[in-house]
Design a protein around this motif. Structure first.
Motif: not given
Length: 326
Positions: A26-43
């Motif tokens: 089962a998925p853990p309640a929380f995992a310390a994954y890194p956030g996605p790379d910063p992107v801008s515009g129409d995403t």
């Protein structure tokens, strides 16, 4: 996963005379994954697939005649015309004109685009192929149906992805729900089913009403890695989609997770799941960009009203050869 409405087949849970034991953490309640790379515009996007072109990057998505964005640097995205000014006529045999799940890559001097036509919860589905010399929207020539399924089949012809293995053989991996993930061999000159090898390989499955979908296979260091999405997409911030992976020494399997559980028995090692404002990451592909392996996926942004957005993260590889999100 390429459906944007609640769906899923109803089928028998137990095959006659067969006991199936499904093992998936089962998925853990929380995992310390890194956030996605910063992107801008129409995403804002669903089911992203990205390729590097002579002009920068081309990012495609489900719906809207296969919506497209371009970027000079993999961080600033601008919407352009869709891939198809008008969808091919055959699509209307399988949907109301909507097309999903693009998979674009550059092979043999051309851009090859596989995509799907279906309706939610239906096995009346088909995967098509289009090619272009430039990759620019509006320049793709459609070549028709590669593989299709109907209500008599126990699998579904959606979510296509091309693999070119280390021997130069071409494969198409696809599938969602029902009996899970399948693979066929292709002719590398036409991109259509191989003229003599018509084997339908079975790579992964899960129990009734539990999604395994959005397959994508890459080769690295003598192993083939099968990335899939588990659980529920397209519920905004309530989505519990998550990205799983297994590996094999052969493109056709068997694929095992880190603990040795076959993906045909519901196995999979979790690579990325909900964390912070990133909810329900999935619908993934992997872009080889020079010496970088880039995980490309969509997620729902809890900080921005649950909008679906493109997520980009680099993959690193541990000492045992397993991918990690960085």
């Amino acid at each position: 996963m390429r459906w944007t409405k609640g769906r899923g087949p109803l089928r028998a849970a137990v095959a006659a005379g067969t006991v199936l034991v499904w093992m998936a953490a089962a998925p853990p309640a929380f995992a310390a994954y890194p956030g996605p790379d910063p992107v801008s515009g129409d995403t804002r996007i669903h089911d992203p697939s990205m390729v590097r072109t002579g002009d920068g990057y081309l990012l495609l998505e489900s719906h809207g005649n296969l919506g497209a964005r371009t970027s000079p640097d993999r961080s600033r995205f601008t919407r352009t015309d869709p891939v198809f000014p008008t969808v091919p006529a055959w699509v209307h045999e399988y949907s109301d004109g909507d097309v999903w799940a693009p998979d674009i890559s550059y092979q043999r001097g051309r851009y090859w685009l596989y995509y799907a036509a279906s309706t939610s919860g239906s096995r009346n589905s088909a995967i098509g192929l289009a090619t272009s010399p430039t990759g620019r929207p509006g320049t793709f020539r459609d070549h028709g149906i590669v593989v299709s399924t109907d209500l008599d089949d126990d699998h579904n012809a959606i979510d296509p992805a091309l693999l070119v293995d280390r021997q130069g053989r071409w494969w198409l991996v696809f599938g969602s729900f029902w009996s899970g993930i399948r693979m066929i061999r292709l002719d590398p000159f036409t991109g259509m089913p191989h003229p003599t090898d018509r084997t339908l390989h079975h790579l992964a499955r899960r129990p009734v009403e539990q999604a395994v979908e959005a397959p994508y296979v890459i080769e690295r260091g003598g192993h083939y890695y099968l990335f899939v999405s588990f659980d529920h997409c397209c519920r905004g911030v309530d989505s519990d989609y998550r990205i799983m992976v297994g590996r094999s020494t052969s493109p056709t399997g068997p694929y095992l997770d880190r603990d040795g559980v076959p993906m045909l028995d519901g196995g999979g090692t979790q690579l990325l799941a909900s964390h912070g404002d990133v909810r329900g990451p999935g619908g993934q592909s992997v872009l080889r960009d020079g010496d970088v392996d880039l995980l490309v996926y969509h997620y729902y942004d809890r900080a921005d009203g649950g909008l679906s957005k493109v997520g980009l993260n680099r993959l690193s590889w541990d000492d045992e050869g397993w991918p990690l999100v960085t």
